[in-house]
Each structure stands twice: as structure tokens, then as C-alpha cells.
Design a protein around this motif. Sequence first.
Motif, PDB file in Angstrom:
ATOM      1  N   VAL A  99     -13.701  -4.426   4.318  1.00 36.87           N
ATOM      2  CA  VAL A  99     -12.319  -4.790   4.646  1.00 36.87           C
ATOM      3  C   VAL A  99     -11.684  -3.734   5.545  1.00 36.87           C
ATOM      4  O   VAL A  99     -11.062  -4.045   6.569  1.00 36.87           O
ATOM      5  CB  VAL A  99     -11.496  -4.980   3.356  1.00 36.87           C
ATOM      6  N   LEU A 103     -10.427  -4.302   9.376  1.00 39.37           N
ATOM      7  CA  LEU A 103      -9.006  -4.117   9.701  1.00 39.37           C
ATOM      8  C   LEU A 103      -8.807  -3.053  10.775  1.00 39.37           C
ATOM      9  O   LEU A 103      -7.928  -3.186  11.628  1.00 39.37           O
ATOM     10  CB  LEU A 103      -8.227  -3.740   8.437  1.00 39.37           C
ATOM     11  N   PHE A 123      -6.240  -3.006  -2.589  1.00 34.55           N
ATOM     12  CA  PHE A 123      -5.657  -3.550  -1.358  1.00 34.55           C
ATOM     13  C   PHE A 123      -4.551  -2.631  -0.833  1.00 34.55           C
ATOM     14  O   PHE A 123      -4.380  -2.470   0.376  1.00 34.55           O
ATOM     15  CB  PHE A 123      -5.074  -4.946  -1.611  1.00 34.55           C
ATOM     16  N   LEU A 165      -4.614 -10.199   4.408  1.00 38.41           N
ATOM     17  CA  LEU A 165      -5.722  -9.789   3.543  1.00 38.41           C
ATOM     18  C   LEU A 165      -5.696 -10.714   2.329  1.00 38.41           C
ATOM     19  O   LEU A 165      -4.835 -10.601   1.462  1.00 38.41           O
ATOM     20  CB  LEU A 165      -5.564  -8.321   3.146  1.00 38.41           C
TER      21      LEU A 165
END
Length: 387
Positions: A99, A103, A123, A165
Motif C-alpha cells: 500500500v 501510494l 492505515f 484507501l
Amino acid sequence: MSVTTPLQALSVDELRQRTSTKWRTYPEDVLPLFVAETDFAPAPAVTDALLRAVQLGDTGYTPPDPGIRDAYVGFAQRRFGWTVDPERIRTTCDVMMGVVEILRHVTAPGDRVIVTPPVYPPFYDCVPEAGAVIERVPLLDTGDAWQLDLAGIDAALAAGARAVLLCNPHNPTGTVHSRENLAALADIVEKHGAVVVSDEIHSPLVHRGAVFTPFLDASPAAARVGYAVISASKAFNLAGLKCALMITADDATTAVVRALPAEVEWRTGLFGALSGVAAFLPESDEWLDAQLEALDVNRSLLAELLAEHVPAARYRIPDAGFLAWIDLTDLGWGDNPAAKILREAKVALHFGPHFGDEGKGHVRLNFGCSPDVLREAVERIGALARS
């Protein structure tokens, strides 16, 4: 999904021999139901693969193609009816690393990334690690279910947010987002020239009555704007072995993942890849189905136990995973009731506020354990509630 005998969890005595976070964070008088580790013995094919690797001294660097891409392609077709191009898969260490790296390459420093709280606590760390800024658009509670706030996401993207996300299925609520909502999300995101990065680590653990839709398979627009990151680690309890897959479905998004530094792929653990292959092959389907049967029993048992021992608790049976999101606000134990439960009932649950402001008054409970452990944990909490 075939119906089979539920998988039996290991005994607490056996589990206390483990050295992982779940069993070494707290003293032995605490029942640990916090971190997302399950209490089952590994799938036999996984054990065999790891034993063979150790016996051979197969402990070196991970090769460019350890076989996990093709294994996952077969798994996705069997379990989800999803056709994945193996040439659009690249490995890395774990889902959150995937992730972050995606990103980094689809946002600029200071760009805003939408998250949908209450949501998996890392997150809130991985977005800043990528150089971006959190934009909160909480899930909507319809009274019967949670769902994405599509209007809120649209407004945030219109105001300049550059990515979403997504947690699919959602942690901690166990929500399985519908194909219709995912397709609508994709249309909104494409309209604003943004992207979706979808964490799909809980996707193998969808229960009867729910259907998992991979974000990239939700619609043509989703295939164009989306990135998925998956792993066998949650469904097969392999978090310490380190292997995740970054998946795309469009030439433009595939080019982004292919352009990631070689070191992103080098961080893949060989044991993670070998165990992931064994997990995703058909030989492990029966074990996975047996685990799902055990989790199905426990998710309903938890509702019965809470109704009997903690009637003030509010709990919605999840459609996926082994994590329960429980509202204890009415007990009057403050914003973080898990702290009191740990201190006075000797049960370790995940702190609700770590999932965002929406987690105040809540706890997350891991029911990937034996029914006896689950029963004892709820009885301890119930005794505290009556005291």
C-alpha cells in the motif's frame, strides 16, 4: 463453499508455546483476543512446504517467480470467479508495504488520501509514511449494515483528494462491500482522475450469505483506476513469513507497479512465498473451508454469549473474517473500554479508539479461537459488567 467439519483450535497450553505477538504480549493470566492471529494449526500443505524448505536449507533469497503468482491466479478463479493475469502481479513483503509503495507513486507529497473509519489502525500510519495526508470519510451505519459514504467520498475527491484507501472486506466491521457500491465508487474515482488502493487481505474469509467482489473485477472503471494488495497471511495465519501480492488490471496501473524499485520485490520473504503457494493451491481448500466453518460457529456463538452475559453490548455479526466490532458504550466504561477489560477482566481486546473517533466506546474481538476460549472471555467480561 463446501460444508465440512469445523476446524478445531489448538489448546491454550499448546498456543502458549507460540512466540508470536498474540501469546507473548501479555501475562499468562490474560486471554489474548486482540491482534489478528488465529489459533488453528497450519494447513497441512503449508506445514509440508515449510518443513521441506527447512530440511533442504532452502532459506536464501526469494526468486523472481517463486510460483505464487500462478497459485493465486488459480485461487482467485476457484474462490471468486475472478480471472487475474499473472503478468500483472508483483510481490512484496506485506500488504501495508505494498500500500505504501503504491501510494508513494500515485500521490504527491501532501496529497490527501481518503480512509473510511472505523478502519484498520495501520492505515493511519501508512498514508503519512507515503508522504500523503489522511482524509476521513466514515462508513455510514444504516442500522442494519455499514456501507461506503459514496456522496462523502465524491465531495472529498471534488475538494482535491487524490486516492481512496479501501478496506475490502472491511476491518473491523467485517463488511463485504457490494459489487454495486464498488462499481459506483470506481465511477466516482474515475470522474475525479483519482485512484483506489484496495487492501483485500481478508478476502478468502467471506462467510456464507455474502459474496466477495474483488475491487478490480467490480467494473471496467474499477479495473482502470484500481490497485489491489492481497496476501495469504490472514486466512492462513502466515503474517510472520512476509509475502503479499500487488495486482493490477490495466496497462497504466500495471506500468506503475512495474516501475516500483526492485527492492520492493526483494523484500518478499521466501518462506512467505513458499507457504503462500501451498495456501493458494487446491490442496488447501478443504482446510480453508473447515476454518470458515469454525469461524461461522463462533461468530454466531459470540452473539449468543453477549446476549446472555453482556446484554448492553451491541454486536452485528460480520460477513467476513474473524474479527468482531462490539459497541460497549452503554456500559459506561469510557472511550476505551478495552483498557478496563484488560485491567480488571484479564481479557485483551483491541482498543476501539485506535480505529478512529468512530471507535470510541468500542472494542475489536478476535474470535479465531476455540469456542471454550471465546466463552471464557465473554464470561469474564460479563462478570465485570455485573460487578
